[in-house]
Design a protein around this motif. Structure first.
Motif, PDB file in Angstrom:
ATOM      1  N   TRP A  85       0.832  -1.199   0.000  1.00 16.28           N
ATOM      2  CA  TRP A  85       0.000   0.000   0.000  1.00 16.28           C
ATOM      3  C   TRP A  85       0.873   1.258   0.000  1.00 16.28           C
ATOM      4  N   GLU A  86       1.890   1.255   0.875  1.00 15.17           N
ATOM      5  CA  GLU A  86       2.778   2.411   1.002  1.00 15.17           C
ATOM      6  C   GLU A  86       3.582   2.642  -0.277  1.00 15.17           C
ATOM      7  N   MET A  87       4.061   1.559  -0.888  1.00 14.62           N
ATOM      8  CA  MET A  87       4.840   1.686  -2.123  1.00 14.62           C
ATOM      9  C   MET A  87       4.012   2.312  -3.243  1.00 14.62           C
ATOM     10  N   ARG A  88       2.739   1.905  -3.328  1.00 11.70           N
ATOM     11  CA  ARG A  88       1.861   2.480  -4.357  1.00 11.70           C
ATOM     12  C   ARG A  88       1.607   3.964  -4.080  1.00 11.70           C
ATOM     13  N   ASP A  89       1.555   4.330  -2.815  1.00  9.93           N
ATOM     14  CA  ASP A  89       1.406   5.745  -2.464  1.00  9.93           C
ATOM     15  C   ASP A  89       2.598   6.551  -2.962  1.00  9.93           C
ATOM     16  N   VAL A  90       3.789   5.997  -2.759  1.00 12.17           N
ATOM     17  CA  VAL A  90       5.014   6.690  -3.184  1.00 12.17           C
ATOM     18  C   VAL A  90       5.056   6.827  -4.704  1.00 12.17           C
ATOM     19  N   GLU A  91       4.582   5.799  -5.415  1.00 13.89           N
ATOM     20  CA  GLU A  91       4.594   5.828  -6.880  1.00 13.89           C
ATOM     21  C   GLU A  91       3.630   6.866  -7.454  1.00 13.89           C
ATOM     22  N   ALA A  92       2.605   7.242  -6.684  1.00 10.84           N
ATOM     23  CA  ALA A  92       1.667   8.290  -7.133  1.00 10.84           C
ATOM     24  C   ALA A  92       2.322   9.645  -6.875  1.00 10.84           C
ATOM     25  N   ASN A  93       3.161  10.091  -7.818  1.00 10.98           N
ATOM     26  CA  ASN A  93       4.038  11.235  -7.576  1.00 10.98           C
ATOM     27  C   ASN A  93       3.654  12.502  -8.340  1.00 10.98           C
ATOM     28  N   THR A  94       2.427  12.546  -8.899  1.00  7.09           N
ATOM     29  CA  THR A  94       1.922  13.771  -9.507  1.00  7.09           C
ATOM     30  C   THR A  94       0.545  14.058  -8.925  1.00  7.09           C
ATOM     31  N   ILE A  95       0.059  15.276  -9.111  1.00 10.74           N
ATOM     32  CA  ILE A  95      -1.253  15.636  -8.558  1.00 10.74           C
ATOM     33  C   ILE A  95      -2.339  14.744  -9.143  1.00 10.74           C
ATOM     34  N   ARG A  96      -2.262  14.488 -10.452  1.00 16.16           N
ATOM     35  CA  ARG A  96      -3.263  13.631 -11.096  1.00 16.16           C
ATOM     36  C   ARG A  96      -3.222  12.213 -10.535  1.00 16.16           C
ATOM     37  N   LYS A  97      -2.007  11.662 -10.435  1.00 16.30           N
ATOM     38  CA  LYS A  97      -1.856  10.309  -9.901  1.00 16.30           C
ATOM     39  C   LYS A  97      -2.317  10.220  -8.450  1.00 16.30           C
ATOM     40  N   LYS A  98      -2.018  11.253  -7.682  1.00 14.24           N
ATOM     41  CA  LYS A  98      -2.438  11.267  -6.274  1.00 14.24           C
ATOM     42  C   LYS A  98      -3.962  11.289  -6.163  1.00 14.24           C
ATOM     43  N   ALA A  99      -4.609  12.068  -7.028  1.00 18.49           N
ATOM     44  CA  ALA A  99      -6.074  12.161  -6.989  1.00 18.49           C
ATOM     45  C   ALA A  99      -6.708  10.819  -7.351  1.00 18.49           C
ATOM     46  N   ILE A 100      -6.178  10.180  -8.401  1.00 20.95           N
ATOM     47  CA  ILE A 100      -6.704   8.872  -8.812  1.00 20.95           C
ATOM     48  C   ILE A 100      -6.460   7.838  -7.714  1.00 20.95           C
ATOM     49  N   ARG A 101      -5.270   7.894  -7.137  1.00 20.73           N
ATOM     50  CA  ARG A 101      -4.925   6.956  -6.059  1.00 20.73           C
ATOM     51  C   ARG A 101      -5.861   7.160  -4.858  1.00 20.73           C
ATOM     52  N   PHE A 102      -6.147   8.409  -4.515  1.00 22.17           N
ATOM     53  CA  PHE A 102      -7.038   8.713  -3.390  1.00 22.17           C
ATOM     54  C   PHE A 102      -8.438   8.148  -3.649  1.00 22.17           C
ATOM     55  N   PHE A 103      -8.927   8.316  -4.868  1.00 20.29           N
ATOM     56  CA  PHE A 103     -10.256   7.797  -5.216  1.00 20.29           C
ATOM     57  C   PHE A 103     -10.292   6.273  -5.086  1.00 20.29           C
ATOM     58  N   LYS A 104      -9.305   5.604  -5.649  1.00 16.75           N
ATOM     59  CA  LYS A 104      -9.277   4.147  -5.617  1.00 16.75           C
ATOM     60  C   LYS A 104      -9.170   3.634  -4.183  1.00 16.75           C
ATOM     61  N   LYS A 105      -8.344   4.289  -3.370  1.00 19.87           N
ATOM     62  CA  LYS A 105      -8.186   3.854  -1.977  1.00 19.87           C
ATOM     63  C   LYS A 105      -9.467   4.071  -1.188  1.00 19.87           C
ATOM     64  N   THR A 106     -10.162   5.154  -1.455  1.00 18.22           N
ATOM     65  CA  THR A 106     -11.419   5.435  -0.748  1.00 18.22           C
ATOM     66  C   THR A 106     -12.452   4.348  -1.030  1.00 18.22           C
ATOM     67  N   VAL A 107     -12.586   3.995  -2.305  1.00 13.66           N
ATOM     68  CA  VAL A 107     -13.521   2.932  -2.676  1.00 13.66           C
ATOM     69  C   VAL A 107     -13.081   1.606  -2.063  1.00 13.66           C
ATOM     70  N   ALA A 108     -11.782   1.336  -2.113  1.00 10.75           N
ATOM     71  CA  ALA A 108     -11.249   0.072  -1.591  1.00 10.75           C
ATOM     72  C   ALA A 108     -11.520  -0.068  -0.099  1.00 10.75           C
ATOM     73  N   ARG A 109     -11.383   1.014   0.641  1.00 13.89           N
ATOM     74  CA  ARG A 109     -11.628   0.948   2.093  1.00 13.89           C
ATOM     75  C   ARG A 109     -13.076   0.568   2.394  1.00 13.89           C
ATOM     76  N   VAL A 110     -13.997   1.099   1.609  1.00 13.23           N
ATOM     77  CA  VAL A 110     -15.416   0.788   1.809  1.00 13.23           C
ATOM     78  C   VAL A 110     -15.680  -0.697   1.547  1.00 13.23           C
ATOM     79  N   LEU A 111     -14.958  -1.268   0.585  1.00 15.41           N
ATOM     80  CA  LEU A 111     -15.188  -2.649   0.163  1.00 15.41           C
ATOM     81  C   LEU A 111     -14.333  -3.669   0.920  1.00 15.41           C
TER      82      LEU A 111
END
Length: 460
Positions: A90-116
């Motif tokens: 999980w942490e490694m994927r966070d580090v790989e999201a190194n642009t604003i766009r990637k961070k936003a997409i990563r945040f969305f995916k993680k939010t959905v994943a937490r619910v599921l």
């Protein structure tokens, strides 16, 4: 003869099931069709010799919608397990999201994943996964082929890192053909993605892995998970499959009187600066006894040039080539004989939390683990020490069968102890092997696979 289909979706499954003659033995009971990757022509010819029919596995081509769904599904499973390995992932994927766009997409995916990330949701997602997959054209094509062949069993020889195999399994499930898979590695359940699609039978290394599987997948029936042992170590106990010591020494340029330590490297993107760590260990060994040698077994699935600079810089460190076919990361039979000989003839083995520690223990060789980060190097967000708290590896450390050096001084002490008495911790190594492998080693494993595959075919 009844017909079975065996899938070889990666090179190491060729080692596990072809080099060990498991498939050869199965052909005395069944008409065997192999769906396999094609590493090179000589290996393909070997596969032809070991099958009644051979078909090349084609790359999977899932749609964008399915891939997006599966990525979120995988994230939800990762968050549900939340093992130490899952946290690192999980942490490694966070580090790989190194642009604003990637961070936003990563945040969305993680939010959905937490619910599921709960058992009920994940079981429902398995059903959605099958529903989506079964609408993919490649799976519809496989269904038509399987229907015509009337197979009694479809056996996937690796559940992980092998999405190329999955269309055949989805198709077999739709056609109500019995399916089985081998839970490929001892760490995959707690470090990799969800085991999908569902199988009728799962073959596990040992009872602990079986118990881990049931704790993660409580909806799978107890009798569906069978303890077989793992075929990758069968040839460790076959002298005909091991290079003779004289031939080994000639191959790596050692004199008959030489003694050596064996360092086995890991994946460079998990263990930065490992060549630097190795060089410093070589210096420690040289300070103990200038006549001792260090042989480095580089990680076969890593980039080939990781240790090139060290190889040119330090001629006293022996770094032989690893004889793998790079296509599909396929071990060659010659390399298996070479590697087994390297382990059998060393004073002790050194590595960072590797499966090779288990192999050293089963060969009754001291196993020393690097439990410290490269001195003076900033390797954030990576951390060598974290591996020793991973769910699969911590019991190995707790057993006392391996020694984890917390710094270079302790590494020196462990190396000296291994030189003075290689039988130190022999009882702990033996106890670990007995407990971990449950007497499922060598030819017994081959017999288990034959027995349980036949049992799977004949089950109602």
């Amino acid at each position: 003869m009844p017909k079975i289909l065996i899938i070889l979706p990666r090179g190491e499954t060729i080692r596990n099931f072809i080099y060990t003659d498991i498939v050869k033995e199965l052909r005395t009971h069944y008409h065997v069709t192999l769906h396999a990757v094609k590493p090179n022509e000589p290996i393909w010819e070997l596969l032809e010799e070991h099958s009644d029919e051979l078909i090349e596995l084609q790359p999977e081509k899932f749609s964008y919608i399915y891939k997006l769904f599966f990525e979120i599904f995988d994230l939800a499973h990762n968050r549900y397990m939340w093992s130490e390995a899952a946290k690192v992932r999980w942490e490694m994927r966070d580090v790989e999201a190194n642009t604003i766009r990637k961070k936003a997409i990563r945040f969305f995916k993680k939010t959905v994943a937490r619910v599921l990330a709960n058992q009920r949701a994940l079981v429902f997602l398995e059903q959605i996964d099958a529903w989506l997959a079964n609408r993919e054209q490649q799976i519809i094509t496989h269904r038509n082929c399987l229907k015509a062949e009337k197979f009694k069993l479809v056996f996937n020889t690796s559940h992980s890192h092998a999405r190329i195999a999955l269309p055949l399994i989805y198709a077999a499930n739709q056609e109500k053909i019995k399916t089985a898979t081998f839970l490929y590695s001892w760490d995959n359940l707690t470090s990799q993605g969800r085991v999908v699609p569902r199988y009728d039978y799962y073959f596990a290394w040992n009872s602990k892995i079986k118990a881990d599987f049931h704790s993660i997948y409580p909806h799978i029936e107890e009798q569906q998970v069978l303890v077989t042992g793992t075929p990758q170590f069968i040839n460790h106990f076959n002298d005909d499959k091991c290079l003779a010591k004289n031939d080994l020494y000639l191959k790596i340029g050692l004199k008959p009187e030489d003694n050596y330590f064996l360092y086995s490297s890991g994946m460079s993107h998990h263990m930065p600066y490992e060549p630097y760590v190795v060089e410093r260990i070589a210096d420690i060994i040289k300070a103990i006894d200038p006549n001792l040698k260090l042989v480095v077994r580089t990680y076969a699935k890593d980039k080939g040039d990781v240790f090139d600079a060290l190889k040119h810089k330090r001629k006293d460190i022996i770094i032989p080539n690893v004889e793998w076919e790079k296509n599909f990361q396929t071990p060659l039979e010659s390399d298996q004989a070479f590697f087994i000989a390297l382990m059998k003839n060393c004073i002790a083995g050194i590595n960072v939390a590797s499966t090779i520690s288990l192999e050293l223990c089963m060969l009754n060789k001291p196993a020393i683990n690097v439990g410290y980060n490269p001195p003076g190097k900033d390797i954030y967000p990576y951390n060598y020490t974290r591996f020793y708290s991973f769910d699969h590896y911590k019991p190995i450390v707790d057993s006392g069968a391996v020694q984890v050096a917390k710094d270079e001084e302790e590494m020196r002490l462990f190396l000296e102890e291994a030189i003075q008495n290689t039988d130190n911790f022999s009882a702990e190594r033996s106890a670990l092997v007995d407990a971990f492998f449950e007497q499922q080693l060598g030819e017994i494993v081959k017999d288990n696979f034959i027995k349980f595959i036949r049992q799977s075919v004949n089950a109602n």
